[in-house]
Scaffold this motif. Structure first.
Motif, PDB file in Angstrom:
ATOM      1  N   ILE A 316      44.907  20.702  64.622  1.00  0.00           N
ATOM      2  CA  ILE A 316      45.283  21.103  63.266  1.00  0.00           C
ATOM      3  C   ILE A 316      44.706  20.140  62.231  1.00  0.00           C
ATOM      4  N   ALA A 317      44.770  18.832  62.502  1.00  0.00           N
ATOM      5  CA  ALA A 317      44.237  17.847  61.566  1.00  0.00           C
ATOM      6  C   ALA A 317      42.738  18.024  61.369  1.00  0.00           C
ATOM      7  N   CYS A 318      42.015  18.292  62.437  1.00  0.00           N
ATOM      8  CA  CYS A 318      40.580  18.534  62.336  1.00  0.00           C
ATOM      9  C   CYS A 318      40.304  19.816  61.552  1.00  0.00           C
ATOM     10  N   ALA A 319      41.155  20.817  61.742  1.00  0.00           N
ATOM     11  CA  ALA A 319      41.001  22.070  60.994  1.00  0.00           C
ATOM     12  C   ALA A 319      41.199  21.839  59.497  1.00  0.00           C
ATOM     13  N   PHE A 320      42.107  20.923  59.115  1.00  0.00           N
ATOM     14  CA  PHE A 320      42.324  20.624  57.696  1.00  0.00           C
ATOM     15  C   PHE A 320      41.031  20.161  57.033  1.00  0.00           C
ATOM     16  N   VAL A 321      40.293  19.301  57.724  1.00  0.00           N
ATOM     17  CA  VAL A 321      39.039  18.792  57.166  1.00  0.00           C
ATOM     18  C   VAL A 321      38.055  19.931  56.942  1.00  0.00           C
ATOM     19  N   LEU A 322      37.991  20.847  57.893  1.00  0.00           N
ATOM     20  CA  LEU A 322      37.063  21.975  57.762  1.00  0.00           C
ATOM     21  C   LEU A 322      37.501  22.938  56.663  1.00  0.00           C
ATOM     22  N   VAL A 323      38.805  23.118  56.499  1.00  0.00           N
ATOM     23  CA  VAL A 323      39.275  23.949  55.389  1.00  0.00           C
ATOM     24  C   VAL A 323      38.865  23.334  54.064  1.00  0.00           C
ATOM     25  N   ASP A 324      39.064  22.028  53.933  1.00  0.00           N
ATOM     26  CA  ASP A 324      38.698  21.335  52.698  1.00  0.00           C
ATOM     27  C   ASP A 324      37.201  21.468  52.432  1.00  0.00           C
ATOM     28  N   ARG A 325      36.397  21.459  53.490  1.00  0.00           N
ATOM     29  CA  ARG A 325      34.948  21.575  53.325  1.00  0.00           C
ATOM     30  C   ARG A 325      34.539  22.968  52.874  1.00  0.00           C
ATOM     31  N   HIS A 326      35.159  23.991  53.420  1.00  0.00           N
ATOM     32  CA  HIS A 326      34.694  25.363  53.187  1.00  0.00           C
ATOM     33  C   HIS A 326      35.459  26.107  52.094  1.00  0.00           C
ATOM     34  N   ALA A 327      36.529  25.524  51.542  1.00  0.00           N
ATOM     35  CA  ALA A 327      37.295  26.225  50.507  1.00  0.00           C
ATOM     36  C   ALA A 327      36.488  26.343  49.221  1.00  0.00           C
ATOM     37  N   PRO A 328      36.355  27.545  48.663  1.00  0.00           N
ATOM     38  CA  PRO A 328      35.676  27.697  47.374  1.00  0.00           C
ATOM     39  C   PRO A 328      36.412  26.952  46.269  1.00  0.00           C
ATOM     40  N   ARG A 329      35.689  26.588  45.251  1.00  0.00           N
ATOM     41  CA  ARG A 329      36.249  25.822  44.149  1.00  0.00           C
ATOM     42  C   ARG A 329      37.409  26.564  43.494  1.00  0.00           C
ATOM     43  N   GLY A 330      38.498  25.814  43.242  1.00  0.00           N
ATOM     44  CA  GLY A 330      39.658  26.385  42.574  1.00  0.00           C
ATOM     45  C   GLY A 330      40.576  27.178  43.474  1.00  0.00           C
ATOM     46  N   THR A 331      40.350  27.112  44.802  1.00  0.00           N
ATOM     47  CA  THR A 331      41.174  27.902  45.733  1.00  0.00           C
ATOM     48  C   THR A 331      41.810  27.031  46.809  1.00  0.00           C
ATOM     49  N   VAL A 332      41.981  25.732  46.533  1.00  0.00           N
ATOM     50  CA  VAL A 332      42.389  24.829  47.606  1.00  0.00           C
ATOM     51  C   VAL A 332      43.771  25.175  48.166  1.00  0.00           C
ATOM     52  N   THR A 333      44.744  25.468  47.298  1.00  0.00           N
ATOM     53  CA  THR A 333      46.076  25.823  47.801  1.00  0.00           C
ATOM     54  C   THR A 333      46.029  27.141  48.558  1.00  0.00           C
ATOM     55  N   GLU A 334      45.294  28.096  48.008  1.00  0.00           N
ATOM     56  CA  GLU A 334      45.166  29.393  48.677  1.00  0.00           C
ATOM     57  C   GLU A 334      44.494  29.243  50.034  1.00  0.00           C
ATOM     58  N   ALA A 335      43.439  28.406  50.108  1.00  0.00           N
ATOM     59  CA  ALA A 335      42.723  28.227  51.371  1.00  0.00           C
ATOM     60  C   ALA A 335      43.626  27.628  52.439  1.00  0.00           C
ATOM     61  N   PHE A 336      44.352  26.572  52.079  1.00  0.00           N
ATOM     62  CA  PHE A 336      45.277  25.980  53.042  1.00  0.00           C
ATOM     63  C   PHE A 336      46.409  26.950  53.379  1.00  0.00           C
ATOM     64  N   SER A 337      46.811  27.758  52.411  1.00  0.00           N
ATOM     65  CA  SER A 337      47.851  28.761  52.687  1.00  0.00           C
ATOM     66  C   SER A 337      47.349  29.822  53.647  1.00  0.00           C
ATOM     67  N   TRP A 338      46.061  30.166  53.553  1.00  0.00           N
ATOM     68  CA  TRP A 338      45.491  31.100  54.519  1.00  0.00           C
ATOM     69  C   TRP A 338      45.521  30.524  55.934  1.00  0.00           C
TER      70      TRP A 338
END
Length: 419
Positions: A316-338
Motif C-alpha cells: 500500500i505504501a508503495c502504491a501511494f508513491v505511484l498514485v502521487d506520481r500519476h495523479a493529474p494536477r488538482g486531483t490529489v484527494t480524488e486520486a487517493f480516494s479512488w
C-alpha cells in the motif's frame, strides 16, 4: 527507524492529523467485521452478512471519489464533517432496525458507506503542506500505512471486546460515534482549514484520465479482494476453533503482520523504480497467502495470518508513491480516494464471493480465494509494467502543485524514483 518516524511526528500538527484520521476511519475499517458479527447475532446467514458488507463497500466505493472531488473543489471542512455525521447516523439506524426489514437494512448500510468521509485521501493531500520535504512525505506515506495497520490490529479486538462486554449492536454504535469525533478533530485543525487544491484542468474523468492510475487501481482491486475473502473465510474457521475470540485474534494478526512489514519498509529510503518494487511486493504477498490453506490449530493459524499480512502495508505504501506520481494536477484527494475506493470495492467483492464459496466448500475453499486474487493482481502489474513505470505522461502536474512538494517541473518526485 524510530528517529525517522519521530521526526515526522514532531512536525507541527502531524501527530494530531494522523491520530484524528485513524480514529475517524475506525468505523470504515471495522465495518465488515462489525456487520458480519451483528448479522450473525441477529440470526442471519453468512451470505446475508457478506451481502450487506458488500453493499456497504460498494456504496463506500461510489462515495469516496465523489466526496474526494468535492474536497478538491470546496475544501476539507465543508465536506468531511457533514459526511461523517450522516454516515454515523445511517449506521445507527441499521444497528437499531436490525435485519427484520431487509430493504431498510440494505438502505442503511448503503447510506453509511456512501457518506463515509474521504479522510484517508485528505490526509495524504495534507502531508506535503505539513512536512514540505520529499523524503519526509515518502516516510509519512509508509508511517501512514503502518499506523493504519495498528488500527486494523486494534479494531477487530475493539469490535469483539464491545460484543463481549455489551453486544454487536453496541459495537456498531460506539465505533461510529468515535469516528465522528475523529473526523471533527481533523477538520478543525489549521492545516485542514487552510488547505486548497491546486487549479485543475476541467475534465469529466477527473483523476481517471491518467493511464498509470488506472493500471494501479486495477492491480489494487485484486489485493483488496484477497483481504476481503480472508475476513469471511476466517469466520467458519474460528467457529470450529474457539469462536469470536479466535476470529478477533486472526483479524488482529493480519493487521499486526502488516504493521511489522510496514514499519521495516518505511524505515529506509528505497532506490529504484517503484513500479517494479510494487510487482515484487505483490508476488511476496501471494506467496504468504498460500500457507493459510493448511488451516492448522488456532495458535499456528494466528502465526500464518501474521505472515499473510507482512507485505500488505509495504504494498500500500508503495502504491501511494505511484498514485502521487500519476495523479493529474488538482486531483490529489480524488486520486487517493479512488485508491481507497478500488481497495474497498475489491474488499467487498472478496467478502461477497467468499460467502457463497465458504457455504459451498467450507473454510478451505474460502482461503483459496486470496491466493487466486493475489495472482490476478500480479498479472495486472506485469501486463501494465511500462505504463506504471512511465513518469505520469497522462497527468497534468506543474510546478507548485500539491502533488510535488519539491516543486519539480516533471510529473514525478524530483529525487529520481526514491520511495
Amino acid at each position: 527507524m524510530v528517529l525517522g518516524y519521530l521526526e515526522i511526528l514532531r512536525a507541527r500538527h502531524a501527530a494530531r492529523l494522523l491520530a484524528g484520521t485513524l480514529v475517524g476511519r475506525l468505523p470504515n475499517a471495522t465495518a465488515a467485521i462489525a456487520i458480519l458479527l451483528f448479522v450473525r447475532a441477529e440470526g442471519g446467514s453468512y451470505s446475508l452478512a457478506g451481502a450487506l458488507a458488500a453493499v456497504y463497500g460498494v456504496a463506500n466505493a461510489v462515495g469516496q471519489p465523489v466526496l474526494g472531488r468535492l474536497v478538491d473543489l470546496r475544501g476539507q471542512p465543508r465536506v468531511q464533517l457533514p459526511a461523517a455525521v450522516l454516515s454515523g447516523l445511517a449506521m445507527a439506524l441499521f444497528a437499531f432496525a436490525g435485519i427484520g426489514s431487509l430493504p431498510l437494512a440494505y438502505a442503511a448500510v448503503a447510506a453509511a458507506g456512501l457518506f463515509t468521509p474521504p479522510l484517508e485521501g485528505g490526509l495524504r493531500a495534507l502531508w506535503p503542506s505539513v512536512l514540505r520535504k520529499e523524503s519526509q512525505v515518502h516516510t509519512a506515506y509508509a508511517m501512514d500505512a503502518v499506523a493504519q495497520e495498528v488500527m486494523f490490529t486494534v479494531g477487530p479486538l475493539l469490535v469483539t471486546l464491545c460484543v463481549s462486554l455489551w453486544s454487536a449492536q453496541a459495537a456498531l454504535l460506539v465505533l461510529n460515534a468515535v469516528g465522528v469525533l475523529g473526523a471533527l478533530s481533523v477538520v478543525v485543525s489549521p492545516p485542514s482549514r487552510a488547505w486548497r487544491s491546486a487549479p485543475r484542468e476541467a475534465h469529466w474523468l477527473g483523476a481517471l484520465r491518467s493511464a498509470g492510475l488506472l493500471a494501479l487501481l486495477a492491480a489494487l482491486l485484486f489485493v483488496g479482494m484477497a483481504l476481503g475473502s480472508i475476513t469471511v473465510a476466517s469466520v467458519p474457521y474460528a467457529d470450529e476453533h474457539g469462536g469470536d475470540v479466535v476470529y478477533g485474534w486472526l483479524m488482529a494478526a493480519l493487521g499486526f503482520g502488516a504493521l511489522v512489514g510496514g514499519t521495516v519498509y518505511g524505515a529506509r529510503q528505497w532506490a529504484g523504480e517503484p513500479a517494479r518494487r510494487l510487482t515484487v511486493l505483490v508476488a511476496l504477498l501471494v506467496v504468504c497467502y498460500l500457507p493459510l490453506l493448511l488451516m492448522p490449530g488456532a495458535a499456528a493459524m494466528v502465526a500464518l495470518t501474521v505472515l499473510a499480512g507482512v507485505f500488505l502495508a509495504p504494498t500500500i505504501a508503495c502504491a501511494f508513491v505511484l498514485v502521487d506520481r500519476h495523479a493529474p494536477r488538482g486531483t490529489v484527494t480524488e486520486a487517493f480516494s479512488w485508491l481507497v475506493t478500488t481497495f474497498t470495492v475489491g474488499h467487498s467483492v472478496g467478502t461477497g464471493v467468499a460467502g457463497p464459496v465458504v457455504e459451498a466448500g467450507g473454510a478451505l475453499w474460502g482461503f483459496a480465494v486470496p491466493g487466486v486474487a493475489g495472482g490476478l493482481s500480479l498479472l495486472v502489474l506485469i501486463a501494465t509494467a511500462r505504463v506504471l513505470a512511465a513518469p505520469g505522461q497522462g497527468a497534468v502536474v506543474a510546478a507548485g502543485s500539491e502533488n510535488d512538494p519539491n516543486r519539480a517541473l516533471e510529473p514525478r518526485f524530483s529525487s529520481g524514483d526514491r520511495a
